[in-house]
Every structure is written in C-alpha cells, then in structure tokens.
Design a protein around this motif. Structure first.
Motif, PDB file in Angstrom:
ATOM      1  N   GLU A  61       0.837  -1.196   0.000  1.00  0.00           N
ATOM      2  CA  GLU A  61       0.000   0.000   0.000  1.00  0.00           C
ATOM      3  C   GLU A  61       0.874   1.248   0.000  1.00  0.00           C
ATOM      4  O   GLU A  61       1.603   1.508   0.963  1.00  0.00           O
ATOM      5  N   GLU A  62       0.810   2.002  -1.082  1.00  0.00           N
ATOM      6  CA  GLU A  62       1.623   3.218  -1.191  1.00  0.00           C
ATOM      7  C   GLU A  62       1.349   4.192  -0.049  1.00  0.00           C
ATOM      8  O   GLU A  62       2.265   4.797   0.510  1.00  0.00           O
ATOM      9  N   GLY A  63       0.080   4.321   0.333  1.00  0.00           N
ATOM     10  CA  GLY A  63      -0.280   5.248   1.401  1.00  0.00           C
ATOM     11  C   GLY A  63       0.357   4.876   2.732  1.00  0.00           C
ATOM     12  O   GLY A  63       0.806   5.754   3.483  1.00  0.00           O
ATOM     13  N   ALA A  64       0.429   3.576   3.026  1.00  0.00           N
ATOM     14  CA  ALA A  64       1.029   3.123   4.279  1.00  0.00           C
ATOM     15  C   ALA A  64       2.515   3.450   4.306  1.00  0.00           C
ATOM     16  O   ALA A  64       3.057   3.887   5.334  1.00  0.00           O
ATOM     17  N   VAL A  88       6.194  -7.794  -6.009  1.00  0.00           N
ATOM     18  CA  VAL A  88       6.027  -6.914  -7.172  1.00  0.00           C
ATOM     19  C   VAL A  88       5.215  -5.675  -6.814  1.00  0.00           C
ATOM     20  O   VAL A  88       5.574  -4.547  -7.187  1.00  0.00           O
ATOM     21  N   LEU A  89       4.128  -5.854  -6.075  1.00  0.00           N
ATOM     22  CA  LEU A  89       3.300  -4.711  -5.690  1.00  0.00           C
ATOM     23  C   LEU A  89       4.053  -3.749  -4.783  1.00  0.00           C
ATOM     24  O   LEU A  89       3.859  -2.526  -4.851  1.00  0.00           O
ATOM     25  N   THR A  90       4.930  -4.280  -3.937  1.00  0.00           N
ATOM     26  CA  THR A  90       5.733  -3.418  -3.065  1.00  0.00           C
ATOM     27  C   THR A  90       6.721  -2.597  -3.880  1.00  0.00           C
ATOM     28  O   THR A  90       6.910  -1.397  -3.636  1.00  0.00           O
ATOM     29  N   VAL A  91       7.363  -3.229  -4.864  1.00  0.00           N
ATOM     30  CA  VAL A  91       8.269  -2.481  -5.743  1.00  0.00           C
ATOM     31  C   VAL A  91       7.507  -1.383  -6.475  1.00  0.00           C
ATOM     32  O   VAL A  91       7.976  -0.238  -6.580  1.00  0.00           O
ATOM     33  N   LEU A  92       6.312  -1.697  -6.969  1.00  0.00           N
ATOM     34  CA  LEU A  92       5.497  -0.697  -7.650  1.00  0.00           C
ATOM     35  C   LEU A  92       5.173   0.488  -6.736  1.00  0.00           C
ATOM     36  O   LEU A  92       5.241   1.651  -7.161  1.00  0.00           O
ATOM     37  N   ALA A  93       4.848   0.191  -5.484  1.00  0.00           N
ATOM     38  CA  ALA A  93       4.539   1.254  -4.532  1.00  0.00           C
ATOM     39  C   ALA A  93       5.765   2.146  -4.288  1.00  0.00           C
ATOM     40  O   ALA A  93       5.654   3.381  -4.223  1.00  0.00           O
ATOM     41  N   GLY A  98       8.881   7.310  -5.640  1.00  0.00           N
ATOM     42  CA  GLY A  98      10.101   7.930  -6.159  1.00  0.00           C
ATOM     43  C   GLY A  98      11.368   7.593  -5.404  1.00  0.00           C
ATOM     44  O   GLY A  98      12.301   8.409  -5.369  1.00  0.00           O
ATOM     45  N   LEU A  99      11.449   6.389  -4.817  1.00  0.00           N
ATOM     46  CA  LEU A  99      12.680   6.001  -4.114  1.00  0.00           C
ATOM     47  C   LEU A  99      13.853   5.979  -5.107  1.00  0.00           C
ATOM     48  O   LEU A  99      13.752   5.380  -6.170  1.00  0.00           O
TER      49      LEU A  99
END
Length: 222
Positions: A61-64, A88-93, A98-99
């Motif tokens: 979750e990007e917001g988290a 994969v979803l964590t990398v996308l987040a 912008g890491l």
C-alpha cells in the motif's frame, strides 16, 4: 533511536524473513538508519528489540509507506520471498513514491524479469549467490572471495607452501599464474598493500585478484 538523518542515507528493509532480518541486522551493526517493515505482527515483535525501528504494515500500500516516512530514505530493499505478488506490488509502490534506489530479492528468473520491468533498480538472488560462493569455498583452498559477473574475483588465500619466502618481484604471479597479489598479512599483523619486495610469509594470507580459475589454481599450489 537516533534522529532521522537528512542526507537520505537511511535504508528501508521490507520483509523480515531469513534474508531480510539478517540484512537489516547487518545494516544496523554498520550504524545505518534502518526502517524494517513486515506485515506479520509476530515477526515485528520478534525483532523489535534487535533493530532500531520495526513496524507492522502492508508494504504493498503506497499510502502506508508514505505515512511511515519512506520517502525520506535513499534506498529500499524488498526482501519478500514468500509471495511474488506482494514483492512486485511493493516495488510498484516504492516506484510511485520515487525512491532513488530500489533493491529487490528474486526467487526465479521470471520473478526477476517482472521486478526489473516494474522499476526495481537492482535485482538480487541471495540464495543462488550464497550457494555459488560456498561451492567455490568447498572445492578450493580459497579462504573467502567475491566473484564478479565477468568471472573476475578478489580472494583471500593462504600463502602456498611452495612459494614461502619468495618475493613478488621474483615470483611475478601476474605473468606465471595470471593473478595479482594486492595485499599480504603476516601472522599477528594487519594486512598491508603488497609491493615487488613483499616476501610471502609462512602461514600468511594474501589478497589476490584475477580470473576465478586462475585464483583457484594459484591457491591450490602445494
């Protein structure tokens, strides 16, 4: 806990499995600011006293991640191995946040391709890399080594008995064996950079660079 550093040198480690917990612990011992994240409350509790900052959260979750201040870190390592989807979803987040540097653990070549395609800057295979390294140590006389992609290696080896007492100028290992001795350690003393007049000591240890086969052949001399 130390105050947040402003130079972006902190590192986020996501996933506290076997690889992630060892990585986070090593970074902590190197005095790096580490934010460790895992969705499993038991894992968070287990490592809460060993690592500086450990939190329970869903890293997909990007917001988290934003709420945890992940954007203030310069690097993140996605160490999740149990779920390709979560990895994969964590990398996308992290990409969306912008890491600057995203490292991700892959469990297969297909997994690696997906991670790279969605934005991971570095993909690693810790199990495969460890297996290759241990295999080399088992079948050779190398004490330790780092192998690079082009089969170039830097290794520590014991001084071969047949070479004790000889100088590098006399031995010329680059011409005879295809390796270069860059450092030497006499028992009881610290490593020193090697020069032509360095004499190979009995029971000593050398730092050698060259092709992995050449380094192994040099280390195996009797």
């Amino acid at each position: 806990m130390s105050a947040r550093r402003s130079d972006g040198s902190g590192i986020v480690v996501i996933g506290l499995g076997r690889f992630g917990c060892h990585l986070a612990g090593a970074l902590t011992r190197m005095d790096r600011e580490v934010l460790a994240i895992d969705r499993d409350a038991d894992q968070v509790q287990r490592f809460s006293t060993q690592l500086g900052r450990v939190v329970q959260a869903d890293a997909t979750e990007e917001g988290a991640l934003r709420q945890l201040g992940v954007t203030g870190f310069g690097r993140a390592v996605v160490a999740i191995g149990a779920s390709v989807e979560a990895s994969v979803l964590t990398v996308l987040a992290l990409v969306e946040l912008g890491l600057p540097q995203i490292w991700a653990r892959a469990t297969s070549q297909k997994h690696a391709k997906i991670l790279s395609s969605v934005g991971a800057h570095h993909v690693i295979f810790p199990e495969a890399e460890t297996g290759d390294r241990v295999a080399h140590l088992i079948v050779s006389r190398l004490l330790d080594f780092i192998e690079f992609d082009d089969e170039f290696a830097i290794a520590t080896v014991r001084v071969p008995q047949s070479l004790v007492g000889r100088t590098l100028l006399d031995l010329r290992p680059d011409e005879r064996y295809g390796v270069r001795v860059i450092g030497a350690k006499v028992p009881g003393e610290r490593f020193r950079y090697a020069s032509d007049d360095t004499e190979l000591p009995q029971g000593g240890v050398l730092v050698v660079e060259g092709g992995i086969e050449q380094v192994q052949r040099f280390a195996g001399r009797n």
